[in-house]
Design a protein around this motif. Sequence first.
Motif, PDB file in Angstrom:
ATOM      1  N   PRO A 143       0.841  -1.149  -0.107  1.00 37.47           N
ATOM      2  CA  PRO A 143       0.046   0.069  -0.074  1.00 37.47           C
ATOM      3  C   PRO A 143       0.829   1.328   0.075  1.00 37.47           C
ATOM      4  O   PRO A 143       0.404   2.463  -0.246  1.00 37.47           O
ATOM      5  N   TYR A 144       2.042   1.038   0.361  1.00 39.61           N
ATOM      6  CA  TYR A 144       3.094   2.139   0.338  1.00 39.61           C
ATOM      7  C   TYR A 144       2.657   3.423   0.954  1.00 39.61           C
ATOM      8  O   TYR A 144       2.489   4.421   0.566  1.00 39.61           O
ATOM      9  N   ASP A 145       2.022   3.330   2.273  1.00 42.42           N
ATOM     10  CA  ASP A 145       1.679   4.435   3.110  1.00 42.42           C
ATOM     11  C   ASP A 145       2.801   4.515   4.207  1.00 42.42           C
ATOM     12  O   ASP A 145       3.980   3.849   4.032  1.00 42.42           O
ATOM     13  N   ALA A 146       2.626   5.556   5.208  1.00 52.31           N
ATOM     14  CA  ALA A 146       3.914   5.688   5.935  1.00 52.31           C
ATOM     15  C   ALA A 146       3.981   4.466   6.912  1.00 52.31           C
ATOM     16  O   ALA A 146       5.261   4.156   7.099  1.00 52.31           O
ATOM     17  N   PHE A 147       3.085   3.976   7.190  1.00 49.82           N
ATOM     18  CA  PHE A 147       3.152   2.493   8.010  1.00 49.82           C
ATOM     19  C   PHE A 147       4.056   1.667   7.365  1.00 49.82           C
ATOM     20  O   PHE A 147       5.168   0.933   7.607  1.00 49.82           O
ATOM     21  N   SER A 148       3.562   1.238   6.245  1.00 45.90           N
ATOM     22  CA  SER A 148       4.143   0.373   5.307  1.00 45.90           C
ATOM     23  C   SER A 148       5.530   0.515   4.807  1.00 45.90           C
ATOM     24  O   SER A 148       6.420  -0.338   4.887  1.00 45.90           O
ATOM     25  N   ALA A 149       5.745   1.636   4.359  1.00 50.61           N
ATOM     26  CA  ALA A 149       7.160   2.365   4.126  1.00 50.61           C
ATOM     27  C   ALA A 149       8.299   1.816   5.555  1.00 50.61           C
ATOM     28  O   ALA A 149       9.246   1.231   5.132  1.00 50.61           O
ATOM     29  N   THR A 150       7.849   2.432   6.612  1.00 44.62           N
ATOM     30  CA  THR A 150       8.489   2.206   7.955  1.00 44.62           C
ATOM     31  C   THR A 150       8.795   0.642   8.100  1.00 44.62           C
ATOM     32  O   THR A 150       9.800   0.178   8.121  1.00 44.62           O
ATOM     33  N   ALA A 151       7.657  -0.017   7.999  1.00 40.03           N
ATOM     34  CA  ALA A 151       7.728  -1.272   8.287  1.00 40.03           C
ATOM     35  C   ALA A 151       8.767  -1.961   7.444  1.00 40.03           C
ATOM     36  O   ALA A 151       9.592  -2.976   7.793  1.00 40.03           O
ATOM     37  N   PHE A 268      -3.027   6.327   8.083  1.00 36.42           N
ATOM     38  CA  PHE A 268      -1.486   6.478   7.912  1.00 36.42           C
ATOM     39  C   PHE A 268      -0.970   7.547   7.139  1.00 36.42           C
ATOM     40  O   PHE A 268      -0.067   8.234   7.244  1.00 36.42           O
ATOM     41  N   GLY A 269      -1.787   7.748   5.929  1.00 33.32           N
ATOM     42  CA  GLY A 269      -1.082   8.753   5.018  1.00 33.32           C
ATOM     43  C   GLY A 269       0.079   8.160   4.261  1.00 33.32           C
ATOM     44  O   GLY A 269       0.636   7.202   4.644  1.00 33.32           O
ATOM     45  N   PRO A 270       0.469   8.901   3.195  1.00 35.48           N
ATOM     46  CA  PRO A 270       1.563   8.575   2.436  1.00 35.48           C
ATOM     47  C   PRO A 270       2.926   8.662   3.247  1.00 35.48           C
ATOM     48  O   PRO A 270       2.730   9.551   4.071  1.00 35.48           O
ATOM     49  N   PRO A 271       3.917   8.189   2.852  1.00 33.71           N
ATOM     50  CA  PRO A 271       5.156   8.214   3.596  1.00 33.71           C
ATOM     51  C   PRO A 271       5.695   9.702   3.561  1.00 33.71           C
ATOM     52  O   PRO A 271       5.608  10.399   2.539  1.00 33.71           O
ATOM     53  N   THR A 272       6.206  10.043   4.541  1.00 35.42           N
ATOM     54  CA  THR A 272       6.720  11.482   5.012  1.00 35.42           C
ATOM     55  C   THR A 272       8.164  11.244   5.304  1.00 35.42           C
ATOM     56  O   THR A 272       8.742   9.936   5.707  1.00 35.42           O
ATOM     57  N   ALA A 273       8.977  12.412   5.617  1.00 40.98           N
ATOM     58  CA  ALA A 273      10.369  12.250   6.072  1.00 40.98           C
ATOM     59  C   ALA A 273      10.210  11.896   7.498  1.00 40.98           C
ATOM     60  O   ALA A 273      11.007  11.064   7.707  1.00 40.98           O
ATOM     61  N   ALA A 274       9.103  12.195   8.458  1.00 42.39           N
ATOM     62  CA  ALA A 274       9.181  11.635   9.785  1.00 42.39           C
ATOM     63  C   ALA A 274       8.897  10.099   9.877  1.00 42.39           C
ATOM     64  O   ALA A 274       8.056   9.944   8.975  1.00 42.39           O
ATOM     65  N   PRO A 276       7.097   7.207  11.471  1.00 43.54           N
ATOM     66  CA  PRO A 276       6.072   6.970  12.552  1.00 43.54           C
ATOM     67  C   PRO A 276       6.408   5.800  13.454  1.00 43.54           C
ATOM     68  O   PRO A 276       7.293   4.991  12.891  1.00 43.54           O
ATOM     69  N   ALA A 277       6.071   5.745  14.834  1.00 42.75           N
ATOM     70  CA  ALA A 277       6.484   4.687  15.570  1.00 42.75           C
ATOM     71  C   ALA A 277       5.524   3.539  15.089  1.00 42.75           C
ATOM     72  O   ALA A 277       4.416   3.533  15.089  1.00 42.75           O
ATOM     73  N   VAL A 278       6.184   2.320  14.418  1.00 39.61           N
ATOM     74  CA  VAL A 278       5.123   1.077  14.077  1.00 39.61           C
ATOM     75  C   VAL A 278       5.524   0.111  14.818  1.00 39.61           C
ATOM     76  O   VAL A 278       6.863  -0.163  15.118  1.00 39.61           O
ATOM     77  N   LYS A 279       4.436  -0.832  14.946  1.00 39.86           N
ATOM     78  CA  LYS A 279       4.754  -1.956  15.499  1.00 39.86           C
ATOM     79  C   LYS A 279       4.170  -3.247  14.408  1.00 39.86           C
ATOM     80  O   LYS A 279       3.304  -2.974  13.609  1.00 39.86           O
ATOM     81  N   PRO A 280       4.849  -4.205  14.018  1.00 38.02           N
ATOM     82  CA  PRO A 280       4.537  -5.106  13.073  1.00 38.02           C
ATOM     83  C   PRO A 280       3.114  -5.593  13.527  1.00 38.02           C
ATOM     84  O   PRO A 280       2.734  -5.548  14.533  1.00 38.02           O
TER      85      PRO A 280
END
Length: 416
Positions: A143-151, A268-274, A276-280
């Motif tokens: 989905p390439y949102d902020a969560f999935s990009a970080t995870a 979550f929104g699209p990926p950003t420079a910040a 996000p704190a994520v848990k799998p």
Amino acid sequence: MYRWLDERLDLSRFNKKYLNKAFAVHHSYFIGEIALFAFITLVITGIFLTFNYEPSIRMVKVAGKELPAAYASVLYIDSLPFGAVLRSVHHWSASIMIAASFIHLLRILISGTYKRPREINWFLGLLLLVVAIVTSFTGYSLPYDAFSATATSIGYGIGTSMPYIGEWISQVIFGGEFPTVHSIPRVYSLHVLWFPLLLMALLGMHMLVMVKQKHTQPAYAKKVAPGRILGVPLMPQQAYMSTILFLLYLAVVFFIAGSYIAHPIEVFGPPTAATPAVKPDWYLIWIYGILQIIPGDLKINLPGGAVMNSEFIGSILIPGILGVAAVLLPFLDTRATKMRYMELPTRHPVRTGVTFALLAFLITTTLAGWKQELGFTAGQLWAIIIGSSVITYLVVYYAIILIWGRPPKGDEAETA
Ligand code: HEM
């Protein structure tokens, strides 16, 4: 129609040989079937998702906003009639498949069914569980949102931490340092093609081996129908039961998925420079928990200048040790005669104790995933993890001895 096909394909011979066979019945055998239904549901809902998903991080304009195409296409899927529910059913089914195969593994473990002659299915099952988890993880990035990009960046970090081969593996899978333009198309191909094909091949072998070796039977079958299979014919009774169970599965999963939309990407929104704190997802939190509590500067030097860093030790080495123990189990806990009946957990206090201790370990390492929120130190969490695993083993072992007495020795004693 049947006669026409029978004349050409000799269906009646096949039916007589396989479909009339008695299939042993026990409520615990339905757990493996639930894993199978979840997989079938994943494939069907996955086909719908591929029709509308775009595996690319090129930027597109949607309602005046610049968004990655993958993210925008998932928003589009959610806007289609039943789109969000079908995506949610896909996500929930991945969780259910992993949960059902893990509970199925516990059933096999606690009833000793991994022993001779079913070692091959035990190994195939272990592979199935690992590949199911890895496939699910590859779905994260799509989905390439902020969560999935970080995870996925965390997954990339774990990949590169492997001594000797890490850099190479990460290059092959992610096409360079994640996220490059190649990352999403490569992970997409793994997620929708290669891993599902591998899962289908493993599942096919798993089922063939089971048919060939015949299913074990509940321990009471030895008393009720000695020397015979206590069960129902595959066709039609078992087929009816399985169909009803599948329909029930669909009803429950659609209800849950419709009530709780899994992974709502607009939150979550699209990926950003910040970052996000994520848990799998829940089935990986125990590994995330271990990573929270092992010293960050832990290092083991290897020949050739390679190192095993704390990331590798926590996320690959420790789970790997559990995996190696599982692979060795059928060689360590052996049986003289071929197994036809499930062993009673109350006749095997050591094995039952170890199974419960494993559960305690997984639950407490999962709790460690909330280290910050709980306010415990790493040392306290290690004490809880080791203490609760040892205490659980002792409590289960002595409870069995106290209630059911010491087990008699020998293979035949198991079903006594
Ligand atoms: C996607 C994952 C899996 C699916 C769909 C699946 C499916 C099944 C099904 C339908 C059966 C027959 C019914 C039953 O015994 O429950 C079975 C049997 C078996 N499975 Fe699995 N399985 C999976 C994963 C595993 C895992 C993780 C293990 C263990 C590591 C395992 C080991 C076995 C063994 C040893 C049998 C034979 C059991 C007996 O004869 O008592 N399977 N599997």
